[in-house]
Design a protein around this motif. Sequence first.
Motif, mmCIF file in Angstrom:
data_model
loop_
_atom_site.group_PDB
_atom_site.id
_atom_site.type_symbol
_atom_site.label_atom_id
_atom_site.label_comp_id
_atom_site.label_asym_id
_atom_site.label_seq_id
_atom_site.Cartn_x
_atom_site.Cartn_y
_atom_site.Cartn_z
ATOM 1 N N TRP A 230 26.213 1.155 -23.354
ATOM 2 C CA TRP A 230 25.426 0.542 -24.423
ATOM 3 C C TRP A 230 24.917 -0.827 -23.970
ATOM 4 O O TRP A 230 25.653 -1.595 -23.348
ATOM 5 N N VAL A 231 23.674 -1.119 -24.295
ATOM 6 C CA VAL A 231 23.057 -2.422 -24.033
ATOM 7 C C VAL A 231 22.555 -2.955 -25.372
ATOM 8 O O VAL A 231 21.705 -2.321 -26.016
ATOM 9 N N ILE A 232 23.090 -4.104 -25.780
ATOM 10 C CA ILE A 232 22.837 -4.600 -27.129
ATOM 11 C C ILE A 232 22.391 -6.065 -27.096
ATOM 12 O O ILE A 232 22.992 -6.889 -26.403
ATOM 13 N N ALA A 233 21.331 -6.362 -27.851
ATOM 14 C CA ALA A 233 20.816 -7.725 -28.069
ATOM 15 C C ALA A 233 20.445 -8.394 -26.743
ATOM 16 O O ALA A 233 20.088 -7.730 -25.769
ATOM 17 N N GLY A 234 20.486 -9.733 -26.683
ATOM 18 C CA GLY A 234 20.103 -10.471 -25.491
ATOM 19 C C GLY A 234 18.829 -11.271 -25.694
ATOM 20 O O GLY A 234 18.419 -11.581 -26.830
ATOM 21 N N LEU A 235 18.178 -11.564 -24.578
ATOM 22 C CA LEU A 235 16.963 -12.383 -24.580
ATOM 23 C C LEU A 235 15.976 -11.787 -23.583
ATOM 24 O O LEU A 235 16.339 -11.500 -22.439
ATOM 25 N N ASP A 236 14.732 -11.568 -24.001
ATOM 26 C CA ASP A 236 13.697 -11.131 -23.068
ATOM 27 C C ASP A 236 12.505 -12.071 -23.176
ATOM 28 O O ASP A 236 12.590 -13.137 -23.825
ATOM 29 N N ALA A 237 11.378 -11.717 -22.562
ATOM 30 C CA ALA A 237 10.218 -12.604 -22.531
ATOM 31 C C ALA A 237 9.662 -12.889 -23.917
ATOM 32 O O ALA A 237 8.993 -13.913 -24.133
ATOM 33 N N SER A 238 9.949 -12.019 -24.866
ATOM 34 C CA SER A 238 9.431 -12.218 -26.221
ATOM 35 C C SER A 238 10.349 -13.054 -27.098
ATOM 36 O O SER A 238 9.940 -13.523 -28.159
ATOM 37 N N GLY A 239 11.606 -13.238 -26.678
ATOM 38 C CA GLY A 239 12.549 -14.032 -27.454
ATOM 39 C C GLY A 239 13.884 -13.334 -27.625
ATOM 40 O O GLY A 239 14.233 -12.421 -26.870
ATOM 41 N N TYR A 240 14.624 -13.752 -28.634
ATOM 42 C CA TYR A 240 15.946 -13.201 -28.895
ATOM 43 C C TYR A 240 15.830 -11.772 -29.437
ATOM 44 O O TYR A 240 14.850 -11.421 -30.101
ATOM 45 N N LEU A 241 16.866 -10.953 -29.157
ATOM 46 C CA LEU A 241 16.825 -9.527 -29.468
ATOM 47 C C LEU A 241 18.005 -9.116 -30.347
ATOM 48 O O LEU A 241 19.023 -9.820 -30.415
ATOM 49 N N ARG A 242 17.872 -7.941 -30.972
ATOM 50 C CA ARG A 242 19.008 -7.294 -31.624
ATOM 51 C C ARG A 242 18.935 -5.781 -31.464
ATOM 52 O O ARG A 242 19.510 -5.022 -32.243
ATOM 53 N N GLU A 243 18.206 -5.326 -30.455
ATOM 54 C CA GLU A 243 18.079 -3.897 -30.171
ATOM 55 C C GLU A 243 19.411 -3.304 -29.730
ATOM 56 O O GLU A 243 20.271 -3.990 -29.180
ATOM 57 N N VAL A 244 19.532 -1.993 -29.928
ATOM 58 C CA VAL A 244 20.686 -1.229 -29.451
ATOM 59 C C VAL A 244 20.168 -0.063 -28.621
ATOM 60 O O VAL A 244 19.457 0.806 -29.128
ATOM 61 N N TRP A 245 20.523 -0.048 -27.320
ATOM 62 C CA TRP A 245 20.133 1.020 -26.409
ATOM 63 C C TRP A 245 21.388 1.699 -25.865
ATOM 64 O O TRP A 245 22.444 1.073 -25.733
ATOM 65 N N CYS A 246 21.266 2.985 -25.509
ATOM 66 C CA CYS A 246 22.402 3.672 -24.904
ATOM 67 C C CYS A 246 21.921 4.756 -23.943
ATOM 68 O O CYS A 246 20.775 5.215 -24.008
ATOM 69 N N SER A 247 22.828 5.132 -23.039
ATOM 70 C CA SER A 247 22.547 6.181 -22.044
ATOM 71 C C SER A 247 23.852 6.833 -21.638
ATOM 72 O O SER A 247 24.885 6.176 -21.542
ATOM 73 N N SER A 248 23.804 8.133 -21.378
ATOM 74 C CA SER A 248 25.004 8.851 -20.933
ATOM 75 C C SER A 248 25.171 8.823 -19.426
ATOM 76 O O SER A 248 26.228 9.196 -18.906
ATOM 77 N N THR A 249 24.133 8.379 -18.710
ATOM 78 C CA THR A 249 24.196 8.356 -17.243
ATOM 79 C C THR A 249 23.787 7.013 -16.640
ATOM 80 O O THR A 249 24.192 6.686 -15.521
ATOM 81 N N GLY A 250 22.940 6.272 -17.327
ATOM 82 C CA GLY A 250 22.440 5.017 -16.782
ATOM 83 C C GLY A 250 21.192 5.156 -15.941
ATOM 84 O O GLY A 250 20.646 4.151 -15.476
ATOM 85 N N VAL A 251 20.699 6.381 -15.735
ATOM 86 C CA VAL A 251 19.546 6.587 -14.864
ATOM 87 C C VAL A 251 18.251 6.529 -15.671
ATOM 88 O O VAL A 251 18.248 6.626 -16.899
ATOM 89 N N SER A 252 17.151 6.377 -14.960
ATOM 90 C CA SER A 252 15.838 6.326 -15.609
ATOM 91 C C SER A 252 15.604 7.566 -16.461
ATOM 92 O O SER A 252 15.970 8.681 -16.075
ATOM 93 N N GLY A 253 14.995 7.369 -17.611
ATOM 94 C CA GLY A 253 14.679 8.481 -18.493
ATOM 95 C C GLY A 253 15.791 8.882 -19.427
ATOM 96 O O GLY A 253 15.578 9.721 -20.316
ATOM 97 N N SER A 254 16.991 8.324 -19.237
ATOM 98 C CA SER A 254 18.118 8.729 -20.078
ATOM 99 C C SER A 254 18.399 7.734 -21.197
ATOM 100 O O SER A 254 19.266 7.982 -22.036
ATOM 101 N N TRP A 255 17.678 6.633 -21.207
ATOM 102 C CA TRP A 255 17.949 5.587 -22.180
ATOM 103 C C TRP A 255 17.227 5.868 -23.497
ATOM 104 O O TRP A 255 16.064 6.263 -23.509
ATOM 105 N N GLY A 256 17.945 5.635 -24.602
ATOM 106 C CA GLY A 256 17.344 5.830 -25.906
ATOM 107 C C GLY A 256 17.596 4.631 -26.805
ATOM 108 O O GLY A 256 18.661 3.996 -26.744
ATOM 109 N N LEU A 257 16.618 4.307 -27.632
ATOM 110 C CA LEU A 257 16.747 3.227 -28.599
ATOM 111 C C LEU A 257 17.385 3.786 -29.866
ATOM 112 O O LEU A 257 16.892 4.766 -30.442
ATOM 113 N N VAL A 258 18.470 3.182 -30.287
ATOM 114 C CA VAL A 258 19.169 3.613 -31.490
ATOM 115 C C VAL A 258 18.604 2.835 -32.672
ATOM 116 O O VAL A 258 18.663 1.613 -32.712
ATOM 117 N N SER A 259 18.045 3.545 -33.613
ATOM 118 C CA SER A 259 17.434 2.898 -34.773
ATOM 119 C C SER A 259 18.513 2.472 -35.756
ATOM 120 O O SER A 259 19.341 3.297 -36.171
#
Length: 480
Positions: A230-259
């Motif tokens: 799981w990758v949650i929140a942080g800071l990117d070029a647009s500013g502070y975040l609160r997104e929640v992302w997850c992946s079962s493998t960590g490889v390209s194409g496996s990541w999904g945004l959890v609404s």
Amino acid sequence: LEGNGSYTGPGGNGAILVYAGNSTCGGSFSCPVVGSIPNPNNTFTRCSTPGCSVSECCTVTATCENYLCPDGFAVVPSSSSKLCSSPACSVAECCTDVMFLWGTLSSTAGFGSRAGHCTAVLNDQLFVVGGYTQANILSSATADVWTSRDALSWTRATTSAGFTARFWHSCVVLSSQLLVIAGVGSNIQPFGDVWGTTTGPSWSQLTSAGTGGFSPRLLHSSVTYLEKVWVIAGLDASGYLREVWCSSTGVSGSWGLVSPVGTTFAYRMGAGLAVFSGWMWLIGGGTLQLPWLFSSAPTTFQDVWRTQDGATWTLVTSSPPFSGRGFHSLVAFRGMLWLLGGHGADSGGLSDAWASTDGVNWKVQSSLPGPTSESIAVEFRSRLVITGGSWTCPSYDYHTLIGALVYALEKIGPICGGRFSCPVGFSTASSSTVCANSTCTTDDCCSERPTCGSFSCPAAYFTKGSGTVCSSLNCSQADC
């Protein structure tokens, strides 16, 4: 019979009230041995039912919820609702009979002074990956990897892993592979890549920037939960975040945004994230200043959130006893959730440590050896190990690293702790006295009291006998 009547007989005449109805507390109702004591004011209280109840006749004693275990004692897991045997709870009822203290395992760790790194455990080895190593954080990013099997001796697995030198990234272990996720380099451009290794020296790229789904970011939070990373929140070029992302493998194409569903946490970076008691927990973080990011009103959070699916988040408490902070460590250890160090919006590093069995009730624990920000804590071989970090908040280009330090919270022993009963003729030692072996003994916990043999009684007094044991380590006239 019910009502007033008259009585005539031996002893004279008199009026009497005879009542056939519910009982009173007095004498016939027994309060539970543990958890309540008879309320003397309720002796003649008429009960609402024939059988009476604890609430009517007894005073419920205290629980361990608000009991503060002494410095060095750990809270007994799940003890917050435990009823004490009297209104004044005790160490024996609410705290472990094992002492946990912080110690410095190493002040000259091979990885040197560093912060902004990540630490993880893979194949029974500690890994320290990347970070920055000098006071000027923008000119000292690294891509080296260090390993240790005891947290004392460190080996450099590689001076330069395949990824670009970075700091403020994250590490997790997924399917026997150590993953390094995102972060930022000396050119202050955040990364959006994911790299993996099973050994330490050799790394492969699993996700390149732009193919993972999540934007390049830094100071996000990561953990492994439900066999996903799981990758949650942080800071990117647009500013502070609160997104929640997850992946079962960590490889390209496996990541999904959890609404998110319903209420969720505010935008933030530098939050603590851990798995505990079947939930994923997120605590604190903030909107803080960085060397290239000025915040006119830096904010830190102290809120405690949890989820079981990453989408529905529950606010457990918005006002725990610890102050708001970011750059702290959050880790599960020995049946409790631990929050360690960090820093506030306008303060340097914090040295407090807190633990909870439910995320609501927090109790202060033994303080860290010193103020610690950006340190990473992990459980390793029955110890809670902290590596690296900084003394001051990362709000400036230059600040102080705490050195090549490795701290550990570990079991020191069993302690006398109020549970050991000394024989007659002995005084009890301090409850925090550490016993020599796995079981406490009289030699560990008790001091033999003197006898009256050498005590001189005043004139006109007779001695009780030279073998009389004194009530304390200093004999008195009353004793002898």
